[in-house]
Scaffold this active site. Structure first.
Site, short mmCIF file in Angstrom:
data_model
loop_
_atom_site.label_atom_id
_atom_site.label_comp_id
_atom_site.label_asym_id
_atom_site.label_seq_id
_atom_site.Cartn_x
_atom_site.Cartn_y
_atom_site.Cartn_z
N ASP A 35 -3.67 56.06 -57.85
CA ASP A 35 -2.48 56.66 -57.84
C ASP A 35 -1.80 56.63 -56.37
OD1 ASP A 35 0.41 57.58 -58.64
OD2 ASP A 35 -0.31 59.12 -59.70
C1 BGC Z 1 3.07 58.23 -60.10
C2 BGC Z 1 2.67 57.06 -60.58
C3 BGC Z 1 3.43 55.92 -60.24
C4 BGC Z 1 3.43 55.77 -58.84
C5 BGC Z 1 4.13 54.62 -57.85
C6 BGC Z 1 3.30 58.08 -58.49
O1 BGC Z 1 3.50 59.25 -57.83
O2 BGC Z 1 2.40 59.41 -60.22
O3 BGC Z 1 2.57 57.12 -62.05
O4 BGC Z 1 2.96 54.73 -60.57
O5 BGC Z 1 3.88 57.02 -58.10
O6 BGC Z 1 5.52 54.91 -57.95
#
Ligand code: BGC
Length: 790
Positions: free
Chosen positions: A706
């Site tokens: 993530d």
């Molecule tokens: C989230 C993800 C997301 C990523 C990119 C993170 O904060 O947990 O689900 O895909 O950001 O935006």
């Protein structure tokens, strides 16, 4: 007031920035044409309508044409089409609220009342505040309703519709407060006034996850109908009007249990911890708990939902066929059931195959969902035969002493919804699957990792061929990987270093693969990622689809697959390669801010829905990225919090949905979660990613983090820090690329290559293994079989 708000926002941003929160808040505006993928609006509307769940109805619904309705509640205009954060932040080309939906339907509604709401909601003072990252409003303050307004509306209108809305999101948990989980005083006053004035009142809930519903009992017969419309994306108002007027017969079923009180949820005492949460309830999540030992606490059960018609289920046969020699391993239970529409209008029914396992040494839930199917639209009197199948894993229990999924002896009874469907008797314990003990301090992880270290398959050489030649079969992947320099191998393990990378479509979430010129010259093309799941999060106009919970409530995998096929087409249109979706963590607790993105409390429903999303997108040539692997069950301190749980709960609940998705749809990528699982961050978690995902489930795709990750060193191999620790776990790519929260450009922290070639350091074989995982993705989505670029 305005100035105060602005200063507040600014100060909060400074704090967020310093603390590394709110990293995702790319302030993005859409530009360009309001492109709409052909056919997608109709599918969004249909899935929004099929996701609506009717909880109560004394006959007021469907509304009759010509009847006048009086619509109360400001969400009639300030409708929540989706929740907040990366999973909802889509620039939709349009958004249809309830009043527009009613208008499009030609519905007759109380004009003066509608005008009063329009004036109030549109006024400078009361206009809905959009908030900002992590500080979005959970509701919009309700218009105070003078009693005479309801009374005078009741003079001309035949029925009342009261709309109540809520939203939560990423970095924004629901709270146990009025205005979030509970109704506000103003909302209660509105219900009081409307139910006093009207004989027939229907309540519509515009929510992304479960809220308190105990008041539906208190109001009792004063409420004629209660309908959950969820957050239905950009066609919300049209979809809801379809259901209200019977153009679509309600056929949604709850994907979660609605309990009487928050405290009835078994996780309620163990949620929201800032350092850790003990998953004390074990496997007894949702209906597994309620139907086993707390039936009286249930207001509306999992799987519940009314229709405007009635169905009769007649199970025809139940048989169990053992595949191959050696007994039950791999056996399949198959039920045939006939569903007949015995009511007065067309509709669709959902059939769920439940298994009641025998009691044994392992404590089991009263029943588990093992399969489901939805009929086509059946006319009154019409029937359809459905065949539902489940494998033995769906009815087995994980034995932590034997580290195996078992079927204990005894009678396994099956039911189609609540109709007995047959049973089979098992004489002896059967081992369905033998596993390794994982994610436990008792495991000798160091030895396990050493035993499985890859050798250096490709011996270093001077020059890599062109990736297109690997695609066409002229050269081998081994040759290609052998010719990559250390720096190129390193670059393959991280993204381009920023969100909104100039290598991809405006507003992208990040780019991986060809992130340096040297790689691009060898044909490693940049792979562009964008959020999901509610549509593409770009600085472009993109379709906003219903939230995950709404989709789960359709129980219609074909529909969801079809919908995401068109999202896949939209990805093509904008040059997006990977959709960072589906979000598929289990609804462990109703307060989790991202529940709206996720599907259900049940792993089977969640896994099947996720697989449908993946199949849809990937059928168009792009990739999906199921997330967040695993146990991202709250937003509070999500990047440091430890989810502590038994191996059984992990395997039967929190990994099971991912396993179903992986096995049934082969997503090209997977995203780890921010949190720790039993003390180890998912982005360093060898057991999660290598032992279970890759070895046990046979996953061959790429794994990414993530966005950003926590720094840490490996306890098993003290020399390995950060990226080396991560790559040893086979978490291939750090997204979006750098460790610093504020840096805009990639700066390597040097941790990956620092120990290359040293005793106990990262090995070339490991770098090559990760390079292969990434390059195979590039091949799959960027090259055709003849080596041509797509
Ligand atoms: C989230 C993800 C997301 C990523 C990119 C993170 O904060 O947990 O689900 O895909 O950001 O935006």
């Amino acid at each position: 007031m305005k100035l105060k708000k602005k200063i507040g926002k600014f100060m909060q941003r400074v704090v967020d920035h310093a603390m590394g929160n709110g990293l995702m808040q790319e302030e993005t505006a859409a530009s360009g044409e309001k492109y709409i993928t052909p056919g997608i609006s109709a599918l969004i509307r249909r899935s929004g309508a099929e996701g609506c769940v009717l909880l109560k109805n004394d006959g007021v619904l469907p509304l009759k044409e010509g009847e006048e309705i009086a619509v109360f509640g400001r969400c009639q205009l300030d409708w929540f089409c989706v929740g907040y954060g990366s999973g909802g932040d889509v620039h939709a080309p349009y958004r249809v609220n309830l009043m527009e939906g009613l208008g499009n339907m030609g519905a007759k509604y109380n004009r003066p009342l509608a005008q009063a709401y329009r004036a109030w909601c549109g006024s400078e003072e009361h206009r809905a505040d959009e908030g900002w990252w992590g500080h979005w409003p959970m509701n919009h303050p309700e218009m105070p309703l003078a009693a005479h307004m309801a009374e005078s509306a009741a003079k001309t209108s035949d029925a009342a519709l009261v709309v109540i809305g809520r939203a939560a999101g990423e970095d924004r948990e629901n709270t146990l407060e009025k205005g979030s989980y509970y109704l506000t005083e103003e909302e209660l006053a509105m219900l009081d006034a409307v139910t006093a004035a009207f004989r027939r009142t229907a309540v519509v809930l515009n929510i992304g996850s479960i809220m308190d519903m105990e008041w539906t009992e208190r109001y009792g017969e004063r409420l004629s109908a209660v309908l959950i419309a969820w957050q239905g994306g950009m066609e919300s108002g049209n979809a809801l009007a379809d259901v209200l007027y019977g153009k679509v017969n309600p056929c949604g079923r709850l994907a979660d249990t609605i309990a009487r009180r928050y405290e009835d949820y078994p996780s309620s005492g163990h949620f929201g911890g800032r350092e850790y949460n003990e998953y004390a309830e074990g496997i007894f999540v949702g209906y597994r708990h309620f139907d086993t030992c707390a039936k009286e606490a249930v207001l509306y059960p999992f799987g519940y939902g009314l229709s405007y018609t009635e169905f009769r289920l007649m199970p025809k046969s139940l048989k169990r066929s053992a595949h191959g020699a050696g007994g039950p391993e791999g056996a399949v239970t198959e039920m045939v059931v006939e569903v007949k529409n015995i009511g007065g209008c067309s509709g669709r029914e959902v059939v769920m195959l439940w298994c009641h396992p025998p009691k044994g040494c392992i404590e089991k839930p009263a029943h588990v969902l093992t399969a489901f199917a939805k009929t086509r639209e059946l006319a009154p009197g019409e029937s359809q035969e459905l065949t539902l199948k489940c494998d033995d894993k769906a009815i087995s229990s994980y034995d932590e002493r034997r580290h195996a999924f078992l079927l204990e002896p005894g009678e396994y009874r099956f039911a189609a919804n609540d109709v007995e469907a047959g049973s089979f008797l098992l004489q002896e314990t059967a081992v369905v699957e033998k596993c390794e003990a994982v994610c436990s301090p008792e495991v000798n992880l160091r030895q396990r990792i050493l035993d499985n270290l890859p050798g250096e398959a490709a011996v270093k050489r001077d020059k890599a061929p062109i990736l297109g030649d690997v695609a066409s079969g002229k050269d081998t992947m081994d040759d290609f990987v052998a010719g990559l320099s250390d720096d190129e191998l390193e670059a393959l393990t991280r993204g381009h270093g920023m969100m909104n990378s100039p290598l991809g479509a405006p507003g992208n979430a990040g780019v991986l693969g060809g992130v340096i010129p040297g790689l691009r010259e060898k044909g490693v093309l940049p792979v562009v990622c964008a959020d999901g799941p509610a549509g593409l999060r770009l600085q472009k106009y993109c379709a906003l689809v219903p939230c995950g919970t709404a989709l789960a409530c359709t129980w219609n995998c074909e529909l969801v697959e079809e919908l995401y096929r068109l999202v896949g087409a939209e990805m093509k249109h904008y040059g997006v390669d990977v959709l960072l979706a589906p979000g598929m963590n289990i609804h462990r607790n109703p307060l989790c801010g991202r529940n709206f993105e996720y599907f259900s409390e049940d792993p089977l429903l969640s896994g099947k829905m996720a697989a449908a999303v993946v199949r849809g997108v990937q059928s168009m040539g792009g990739a999906c990225c199921p997330k967040h692997f695993a146990c991202n069950n709250q937003e509070t301190k999500r990047n440091i919090c430890d989810s502590r749980l038994s191996e059984r709960a992990l395997r039967e609940i929190y990994l099971r949905n991912f396993e179903i998705c992986i096995r049934e749809s082969s997503p090209h990528t997977v995203m780890t979660s921010y949190n720790k699982v039993n003390g180890v961050w998912s982005h360093y978690n060898y057991d999660l990613v290598t032992t279970v995902l890759r070895r046990e489930w046979g996953y061959e795709g790429m794994v990414m983090t993530d966005w950003w990750m926590q720094k840490s060193g490996s306890p098993e191999f003290p020399k390995l820090k950060n990226n080396a620790y991560r790559v040893r776990a086979q978490v291939d790519v750090l997204m979006p690329g750098d460790m610093g929260h504020v840096a805009k450009k990639y700066k390597s922290d040097g941790s990956l290559l620092k120990t290359l070639g040293q005793p106990e350091g990262i090995t070339r074989g490991e770098l090559q293994r990760t390079a292969r995982n990434v390059l195979e993705l590039v091949l799959k989505i960027k090259y055709g079989e003849k080596g041509e670029k797509r």
